[in-house]
Scaffold this active site. Sequence first.
Site, PDB file in Angstrom:
ATOM      1  N   LYS A  22       0.835  -1.199   0.000  1.00  0.00           N
ATOM      2  CA  LYS A  22       0.000   0.000   0.000  1.00  0.00           C
ATOM      3  C   LYS A  22       0.873   1.253   0.000  1.00  0.00           C
ATOM      4  O   LYS A  22       0.665   2.171  -0.792  1.00  0.00           O
ATOM      5  CB  LYS A  22      -0.894  -0.024   1.253  1.00  0.00           C
ATOM      6  CG  LYS A  22      -2.062   0.911   1.209  1.00  0.00           C
ATOM      7  CD  LYS A  22      -2.859   0.837   2.520  1.00  0.00           C
ATOM      8  CE  LYS A  22      -3.688  -0.421   2.611  1.00  0.00           C
ATOM      9  NZ  LYS A  22      -4.239  -0.613   3.984  1.00  0.00           N
ATOM     10  N   MET A 103      -5.271  -7.107   8.709  1.00  0.00           N
ATOM     11  CA  MET A 103      -4.841  -6.049   9.611  1.00  0.00           C
ATOM     12  C   MET A 103      -5.738  -4.844   9.419  1.00  0.00           C
ATOM     13  O   MET A 103      -6.518  -4.798   8.493  1.00  0.00           O
ATOM     14  CB  MET A 103      -3.388  -5.732   9.390  1.00  0.00           C
ATOM     15  CG  MET A 103      -2.541  -6.689  10.200  1.00  0.00           C
ATOM     16  SD  MET A 103      -0.859  -6.663   9.729  1.00  0.00           S
ATOM     17  CE  MET A 103      -1.012  -7.001   8.029  1.00  0.00           C
ATOM     18  N   ARG A 560      -1.932 -47.521 -17.833  1.00  0.00           N
ATOM     19  CA  ARG A 560      -1.771 -48.578 -16.834  1.00  0.00           C
ATOM     20  C   ARG A 560      -2.682 -49.737 -17.166  1.00  0.00           C
ATOM     21  O   ARG A 560      -3.899 -49.627 -17.055  1.00  0.00           O
ATOM     22  CB  ARG A 560      -2.106 -48.028 -15.439  1.00  0.00           C
ATOM     23  CG  ARG A 560      -1.055 -47.077 -14.918  1.00  0.00           C
ATOM     24  CD  ARG A 560      -1.580 -46.258 -13.777  1.00  0.00           C
ATOM     25  NE  ARG A 560      -2.516 -45.259 -14.274  1.00  0.00           N
ATOM     26  CZ  ARG A 560      -2.725 -44.072 -13.704  1.00  0.00           C
ATOM     27  NH1 ARG A 560      -2.079 -43.758 -12.608  1.00  0.00           N
ATOM     28  NH2 ARG A 560      -3.583 -43.239 -14.217  1.00  0.00           N
ATOM     29  N   ARG A 616       2.360 -49.403 -19.895  1.00  0.00           N
ATOM     30  CA  ARG A 616       3.111 -50.079 -18.837  1.00  0.00           C
ATOM     31  C   ARG A 616       2.577 -51.486 -18.651  1.00  0.00           C
ATOM     32  O   ARG A 616       1.370 -51.683 -18.480  1.00  0.00           O
ATOM     33  CB  ARG A 616       2.999 -49.309 -17.521  1.00  0.00           C
ATOM     34  CG  ARG A 616       3.738 -50.002 -16.386  1.00  0.00           C
ATOM     35  CD  ARG A 616       3.675 -49.215 -15.106  1.00  0.00           C
ATOM     36  NE  ARG A 616       2.328 -49.236 -14.535  1.00  0.00           N
ATOM     37  CZ  ARG A 616       1.993 -48.562 -13.436  1.00  0.00           C
ATOM     38  NH1 ARG A 616       2.899 -47.804 -12.820  1.00  0.00           N
ATOM     39  NH2 ARG A 616       0.785 -48.623 -12.955  1.00  0.00           N
ATOM     40  N   GLU A 743      12.090 -46.031 -11.242  1.00  0.00           N
ATOM     41  CA  GLU A 743      11.366 -45.701 -10.006  1.00  0.00           C
ATOM     42  C   GLU A 743      12.017 -46.324  -8.779  1.00  0.00           C
ATOM     43  O   GLU A 743      11.472 -46.265  -7.680  1.00  0.00           O
ATOM     44  CB  GLU A 743       9.903 -46.147 -10.126  1.00  0.00           C
ATOM     45  CG  GLU A 743       9.748 -47.597 -10.545  1.00  0.00           C
ATOM     46  CD  GLU A 743       8.305 -47.973 -10.882  1.00  0.00           C
ATOM     47  OE1 GLU A 743       7.389 -47.367 -10.314  1.00  0.00           O
ATOM     48  OE2 GLU A 743       8.122 -48.895 -11.692  1.00  0.00           O
ATOM     49  N   SER A 762      11.222 -43.713 -18.309  1.00  0.00           N
ATOM     50  CA  SER A 762      10.117 -42.878 -17.865  1.00  0.00           C
ATOM     51  C   SER A 762      10.193 -42.859 -16.343  1.00  0.00           C
ATOM     52  O   SER A 762      10.099 -43.903 -15.702  1.00  0.00           O
ATOM     53  CB  SER A 762       8.796 -43.472 -18.346  1.00  0.00           C
ATOM     54  OG  SER A 762       7.738 -42.750 -17.772  1.00  0.00           O
ATOM     55  N   GLY A 764       9.149 -42.764 -12.832  1.00  0.00           N
ATOM     56  CA  GLY A 764       7.954 -42.972 -12.010  1.00  0.00           C
ATOM     57  C   GLY A 764       8.259 -42.345 -10.663  1.00  0.00           C
ATOM     58  O   GLY A 764       8.688 -43.015  -9.726  1.00  0.00           O
ATOM     59  N   THR A 765       8.039 -41.038 -10.577  1.00  0.00           N
ATOM     60  CA  THR A 765       8.533 -40.311  -9.401  1.00  0.00           C
ATOM     61  C   THR A 765       7.703 -40.556  -8.148  1.00  0.00           C
ATOM     62  O   THR A 765       8.134 -40.208  -7.063  1.00  0.00           O
ATOM     63  CB  THR A 765       8.611 -38.805  -9.706  1.00  0.00           C
ATOM     64  OG1 THR A 765       7.366 -38.400 -10.264  1.00  0.00           O
ATOM     65  CG2 THR A 765       9.733 -38.515 -10.683  1.00  0.00           C
ATOM     66  N   ASN A 766       6.508 -41.151  -8.269  1.00  0.00           N
ATOM     67  CA  ASN A 766       5.754 -41.481  -7.053  1.00  0.00           C
ATOM     68  C   ASN A 766       6.491 -42.566  -6.269  1.00  0.00           C
ATOM     69  O   ASN A 766       6.800 -42.406  -5.088  1.00  0.00           O
ATOM     70  CB  ASN A 766       4.359 -42.017  -7.371  1.00  0.00           C
ATOM     71  CG  ASN A 766       3.507 -41.009  -8.095  1.00  0.00           C
ATOM     72  OD1 ASN A 766       3.875 -39.847  -8.188  1.00  0.00           O
ATOM     73  ND2 ASN A 766       2.393 -41.467  -8.613  1.00  0.00           N
ATOM     74  N   ASP A 767       6.751 -43.692  -6.955  1.00  0.00           N
ATOM     75  CA  ASP A 767       7.461 -44.767  -6.274  1.00  0.00           C
ATOM     76  C   ASP A 767       8.888 -44.361  -5.945  1.00  0.00           C
ATOM     77  O   ASP A 767       9.414 -44.722  -4.898  1.00  0.00           O
ATOM     78  CB  ASP A 767       7.479 -46.031  -7.156  1.00  0.00           C
ATOM     79  CG  ASP A 767       6.326 -46.964  -6.793  1.00  0.00           C
ATOM     80  OD1 ASP A 767       5.981 -47.019  -5.593  1.00  0.00           O
ATOM     81  OD2 ASP A 767       5.773 -47.611  -7.695  1.00  0.00           O
TER      82      ASP A 767
HETATM   83  P1  ADP Z   1      -7.620  -2.018   3.723  1.00  0.00           P
HETATM   84  O1  ADP Z   1      -6.204  -2.438   3.686  1.00  0.00           O
HETATM   85  O2  ADP Z   1      -8.493  -2.873   4.560  1.00  0.00           O
HETATM   86  O3  ADP Z   1      -8.155  -1.744   2.339  1.00  0.00           O
HETATM   87  P2  ADP Z   1      -7.226   0.806   3.960  1.00  0.00           P
HETATM   88  O4  ADP Z   1      -6.023   1.275   4.671  1.00  0.00           O
HETATM   89  O5  ADP Z   1      -7.165   0.857   2.491  1.00  0.00           O
HETATM   90  O6  ADP Z   1      -7.623  -0.632   4.483  1.00  0.00           O
HETATM   91  O7  ADP Z   1      -8.414   1.679   4.463  1.00  0.00           O
HETATM   92  C1  ADP Z   1      -9.738   1.353   4.208  1.00  0.00           C
HETATM   93  C2  ADP Z   1     -10.498   2.540   3.692  1.00  0.00           C
HETATM   94  O8  ADP Z   1     -10.393   3.618   4.595  1.00  0.00           O
HETATM   95  C3  ADP Z   1      -9.988   3.105   2.399  1.00  0.00           C
HETATM   96  O9  ADP Z   1     -10.470   2.399   1.309  1.00  0.00           O
HETATM   97  C4  ADP Z   1     -10.539   4.493   2.422  1.00  0.00           C
HETATM   98  O10 ADP Z   1     -11.873   4.488   1.985  1.00  0.00           O
HETATM   99  C5  ADP Z   1     -10.489   4.827   3.876  1.00  0.00           C
HETATM  100  N1  ADP Z   1      -9.323   5.683   4.135  1.00  0.00           N
HETATM  101  C6  ADP Z   1      -8.081   5.311   4.461  1.00  0.00           C
HETATM  102  N2  ADP Z   1      -7.275   6.377   4.577  1.00  0.00           N
HETATM  103  C7  ADP Z   1      -8.048   7.451   4.341  1.00  0.00           C
HETATM  104  C8  ADP Z   1      -7.791   8.851   4.295  1.00  0.00           C
HETATM  105  N3  ADP Z   1      -6.587   9.352   4.511  1.00  0.00           N
HETATM  106  N4  ADP Z   1      -8.822   9.652   3.997  1.00  0.00           N
HETATM  107  C9  ADP Z   1     -10.048   9.137   3.761  1.00  0.00           C
HETATM  108  N5  ADP Z   1     -10.350   7.849   3.782  1.00  0.00           N
HETATM  109  C10 ADP Z   1      -9.356   7.008   4.069  1.00  0.00           C
HETATM  110 MG    MG Z   2      -7.776  -0.476   1.047  1.00  0.00          MG
HETATM  111 MG    MG Z   3       5.430 -47.644  -9.725  1.00  0.00          MG
END
Ligand code: ADP
Ligand code: MG
Ligand code: MG
Length: 878
Positions: A22, A103, A560, A616, A743, A762, A764-767
């Site tokens: 990002k 996150m 086979r 085979r 194999e 050929s 036969g990598t399983n065996d």
């Molecule tokens: P995610 O990784 O879950 O997409 P983001 O960091 O992109 O999270 O944030 C989610 C949303 O929050 C963004 O799509 C945007 O709409 C809003 N957002 C994030 N930063 C800003 C900002 N500086 N101003 C306005 N909206 C924001």
């Molecule tokens: Mg986002």
């Molecule tokens: Mg075999």
Amino acid sequence: MRKFVYHFNEGSKEMKYLLGGKGANLAEMTNIGLPVPPGFTITTEACKDYNEHHQYLSDDIYAEMMTHLHILEEETEKKFGDTTNPLLISVRSGAPFSMPGMMDTILNLGLNDQSVLGLVKATNDARSSYDCYRRFIQMFGDVVFQIPSYRFEQALTDLKEQKNYTLDTELSVADLQDLITTYKALYVSASGRDFPQDPFQQLRLSITAVFDSWENPRAAVYRRLHHIDNQLGTAVNIQSMVFGNTGDTSGTGIAFTRNPSTGENLFFGEYLLNAQGEDVVAGIRTPEPISHLEDTMPEVYKQLLEVAALLELHYLDMQDIEFTIEKGELFVLQTRNGKRTAQAAINIAVDLVHEGKLTKEEAIMRIDTAQIDQLLHPSFDETSLHAATSLATGLPASPGAATGQIYFNAEDAVDAAERGEKVVLVRNETSPEDIEGMAKSVAILTAHGGMTSHAAVVARGMGKCCVAGCDSIAIDETKKVMQSATATLKEGDFLSLNGSTGSIYLGEIPLVETEIGGHFEELMSWVNEAKKLVVRVNADSPDDLEVGLHFGAEGVGLCRTEHMFFQEDRIPHVRQMIIAETKEERMIALAHLKEMQKADFVGIFRAANGKPVNIRLLDPPLHEFLPKTDRDIEKLAREIGKPAEEIKQRVHDLAETNPMLGHRGCRLAITFPEIYIMQAEAIIESAIHIHDEDIAVYPEIMVPLVSSREEITIIKNQLKEAIQTIFRKEQLVLPFDIGTMIEIPRACVTADEIAEEAQFFSFGTNDLTQLTFGFSRDDANKFLYAYQEQKILPTDPFQSIDQKGVGALVTTAVQRGRMTNPALKMGVCGEHGGDPASIQFFHRLGLQYVSCSPYRIPIARIAAAQASILEEREKVTV
Ligand code: ADP
Ligand code: MG
Ligand code: MG
């Protein structure tokens, strides 16, 4: 001193490991002049430093961050925490690889009871100011103190109900102020402390919460599933806020430069007016399709289209863009390569070539082979899947989705299928006796066995969905019930399986067919130009071969013969052959079998139409073919007119302690030469038959389980003699090869000797994997997961070849084989022939072909092309 903080204008898209995906893209967009609200990124290195110092944000990093915050104040002409014109910021996590939902992000940070008054003054908009504040309390509480969002949402819903509102936007300033009071009380009761009023404390806590979220269990599981390195860490982006919640000329949205489900080159997306952040995806109000923006704000729409075109050209890929409009002004908040369906991925890659933006090779490299897999099989209807109850998860042994009624043995399965039911065969494990039942079922579920267990291998060959090794269910085959932690299912109940993920579900889930259309054929024609490896198919029947040819197979790599032996009309003759006490008796049974095998080979040769067909000779231990239950023994006794006791005795005599290492493969031909001779005659006589139909034919006769030159010499001479006799009789000579399956480790290290007697190898990598590690392929899943968890092995060696060990043996065999026989043909017929990483390895070894099950052929072809493109690229850079 190390630099831990980068202003957006100091970074670039190449810096994603340091700035996160990002952050790197925010920097890139800033530098190409797009309207990105100013801000800065705290690096992933800072996250590592934080973790190394036992979750402590160092004073140096904090001070460096403060310097950038002051620059941000100057840029925006606002002050953090100010009571007249406060700077509000978002704190956004961003790892080097996108980890959706893993996150969190906090918006409107910097608000408190005083600065909110400043915001009201500065914006002259009390409603949106208090709306920001209540949102901030909720997000901060959620991210920093894990107070579940729904508790805040509930308070909001309660208030709306009480006031008889339907929309959030109906809330008055007074309502929002009340809500803030409620939120703060909720915060106190859940966290045991007051909501922090000091913006610097808010900031510090938010940054460390984002760093901490890298370690949360959800994120750790996601990383493990997607093979993302635990050490990478996350960056934190601090960005000045723009406001989409300031009336009807403001809003927020998400757009894709092309349609992510079809790949169609049409701008695609959604937005919501008077909204902020994730409102669009949260489903609080129904968003508008992006095309409506053209009517309501044509200028903004035009600008957004320009931004989209510019970004796509810049990144040379379909982009997923997040934007906000504040009082008619557009801001871009994120861009990344958009996630797409497999079909869209193909169409977009090919379109980009047509548009002159990518080369054909680049387009091929863009294709994710794992994703293509989904495309070749039907899948569950998405909405029904969401509503379904998951029962358990086993190994994703053969991809695709299927739904049907469960039966616990092959016979019942066949009966039910003949009544017209869709059948899911449920077994503890399958054996060759179950073939008929497997063939009649739509899917197979086993409680035991790994990715190369009988069930898995056969199901993949049949292109049938299979979940294997699902050991959290208990199957009672006699009582005909299966039990998961939450449910008990009996014969005839509905079950749904996803062989691509290993999940099984209660009940019936409707399926949708995935058709590969669009630009697939065109892409595959480029693939053929780029690849060097020939891709053959593992096919035991003309039907399998037809599917393989349809997907582009260039021959049969493994046919086979024993699969043909298990059909109902043949098994009595096979059994008679095995229990025969004299050679004469055996010859009678063999004569029957020969006619049947000929019919099979004629069918396969006809379908192959001149392409090489590798057959085979009989491989499994003989007793696998014998009846096991008393009932079956008696039935056989009646059929062949021998006392049941005698048959029982013979079954007993033939039983082996360790059948996998027993009397099987070419060892059978050493003791009973007439079996292989019969098969070779059947092959050659069918070839002559096909030749008489004016169809080209090229059989390769493969002797399995060879470990020494002497074995192949003896067997080859016997086969050759039988074949010469036929040629003399027919006054005709046809081309054919005799070679060996490699194999057994000993065969690899004595390959120079064996190659003097063989026209092809050929692998036969399983065996070979089983025998090199000494891991039983049917039971290894009981411990292999632990080997992967503890990093003893990087992957399951039965799925992706162990290059260090098994690969070294293959390399030795290739080198030694070429030494004594430069014309030796070499290929792979094990399961690894359909695995992209293994295919790359085989390409580098200079093998001529790989062979895999019919439905994996497109993947193998793409992987072969990617391997040779990669190799070419390396040559250029060296
Ligand atoms: P995610 O990784 O879950 O997409 P983001 O960091 O992109 O999270 O944030 C989610 C949303 O929050 C963004 O799509 C945007 O709409 C809003 N957002 C994030 N930063 C800003 C900002 N500086 N101003 C306005 N909206 C924001
Ligand atoms: Mg986002
Ligand atoms: Mg075999």
